[in-house]
Write an enzyme that holds these catalytic residues in place. Structure first.
Site, PDB file in Angstrom:
ATOM      1  N   GLY A  26       0.813  -1.211   0.000  1.00  0.00           N
ATOM      2  CA  GLY A  26       0.000   0.000   0.000  1.00  0.00           C
ATOM      3  C   GLY A  26       0.842   1.254   0.000  1.00  0.00           C
ATOM      4  O   GLY A  26       1.908   1.312  -0.621  1.00  0.00           O
ATOM      5  N   HIS A 110       5.387   1.410  12.260  1.00  0.00           N
ATOM      6  CA  HIS A 110       4.652   2.082  13.337  1.00  0.00           C
ATOM      7  C   HIS A 110       4.545   1.079  14.482  1.00  0.00           C
ATOM      8  O   HIS A 110       4.347  -0.111  14.250  1.00  0.00           O
ATOM      9  CB  HIS A 110       3.269   2.502  12.846  1.00  0.00           C
ATOM     10  CG  HIS A 110       2.402   3.165  13.875  1.00  0.00           C
ATOM     11  ND1 HIS A 110       2.889   4.071  14.801  1.00  0.00           N
ATOM     12  CD2 HIS A 110       1.066   3.062  14.129  1.00  0.00           C
ATOM     13  CE1 HIS A 110       1.894   4.495  15.566  1.00  0.00           C
ATOM     14  NE2 HIS A 110       0.782   3.893  15.178  1.00  0.00           N
TER      15      HIS A 110
END
Length: 331
Positions: A26, A110
């Site tokens: 993505g 993250h």
């Protein structure tokens, strides 16, 4: 002061003979995969093998070998989990966990799922993070230009003793070593990232725009003029912040604007605002927000959709959509 690493501090040879498996092609995934490949790293992509999956199509068109996440995990020495936070645990449990071997590395961009213990990898696995401080398209564009978006690096588990060495090599292959790779922790990255999104970047700024628009329109000013003053021109100010901080913004605007901002701004963002920010930070730190968000997603996201719909229905959005048709340079 934070420790910052650059290209001179990394040894890309540690990635030679290794396969990096990018799980999720993505926003971040496409940039990581292409930048690493252009840096000479062997990369494969893990995606849903469906013709209606745009990420699958993009990975194929970019020339990558594409396989299921499970097969990519089997193939990889460094498995990079770049699917959305809300599905990382599912993908890890179903596709990755049983395909990791001792000494493999699990990498994140993250820290959410590691920090909040949604994912708890085997102690035989290196777990580290390289988090670019910019969206994927910028990570790719800057790399192509010969520059690089600064990154964060954090080590959660160092099973092999080489986790930092591999992380820095990965970060530099991504282009981060050109701009600087700043040392942090999963805790610090996760909590500050969520805080910034909620109170300033996505939540605070949007609420400030809507409130300013409403006040001007309620006072009888034309919605189009209100839009330009509180939404359109905000980009010009943010660009000045981006280039040189608060001082450069103040230097660049008129004395009238600078004085008005310095004298009135603190009356708008008050101690009550800071207390609300402190409350938001506490909810992030104690896990309340993570629990709320994961439960909301798992239940189908009805509340999330209501919030989205309310935002989309705000008058500033209708006015803005009409005005942006005039701005051919934006398209």
């Amino acid at each position: 002061m934070a420790k910052i690493y650059y290209e001179k501090d990394a040894d890309l040879s540690v990635l030679e003979g290794k396969t990096v498996s990018i799980i999720g092609f993505g926003s971040q995934g496409h940039a990581h995969a292409q930048n690493l490949r252009d840096s000479g790293v062997n990369v494969v992509a893990g995606e849903l093998l469906r013709d209606d999956n745009p990420n699958y199509k993009a990975a194929v068109e970019a020339g990558f070998e594409v396989m299921t996440a499970a097969d990519a995990a089997k193939r990889g020495d460094i498995i990079v989990l770049l699917v959305p936070d809300t599905v990382q645990k599912i993908v890890y449990e179903k596709e990755i966990k049983d395909n990791l071997e001792p000494g493999n590395s699990l990498m994140f961009a993250h820290g959410f799922n590691i920090h909040f213990k949604c994912i708890e990898p085997s102690p035989e696995t290196d777990v580290f993070m390289i988090a670019p401080k910019g969206p994927g398209h910028l990570v790719r564009d800057e790399y192509v230009k010969g520059a690089g978006v600064p990154c964060l690096v954090a080590i959660h588990q160092d099973a092999t003793g080489d986790a930092l060495t591999k992380a820095l090599a990965y970060g530099c292959a991504l282009g981060g070593g050109r701009g600087g790779i700043i040392e942090t922790t999963f805790k610090e990255e996760t909590e500050t990232d969520l805080f910034g999104e909620q109170t300033v970047l996505c939540g605070g700024s949007a609420a400030l725009i809507k409130a300013g628009f409403e006040v001007l329109v309620e006072a009888g000013y034309q919605p189009e003029i209100a839009y330009f003053e509180v939404m359109h021109e905000l980009k010009l100010i943010v660009d000045l912040y981006y280039r040189g901080g608060l001082a450069f913004m103040n230097y660049s605007v008129s004395d009238t604007a600078e004085y008005g901002g310095l004298s009135v701004g603190p009356r708008i963002i008050t101690e009550d605002t800071k207390n609300a920010m402190r409350t938001a930070l506490k909810r992030i730190q104690n896990g309340e927000f993570a629990k709320e968000w994961l439960e909301e997603y798992a239940s189908g996201g009805a509340t999330f959709q209501k919030l989205r719909d309310a935002d989309a229905a705000h008058p500033v959005e209708k006015v803005g959509a009409d005005l942006r048709k005039m701005m051919t340079w934006i398209q």
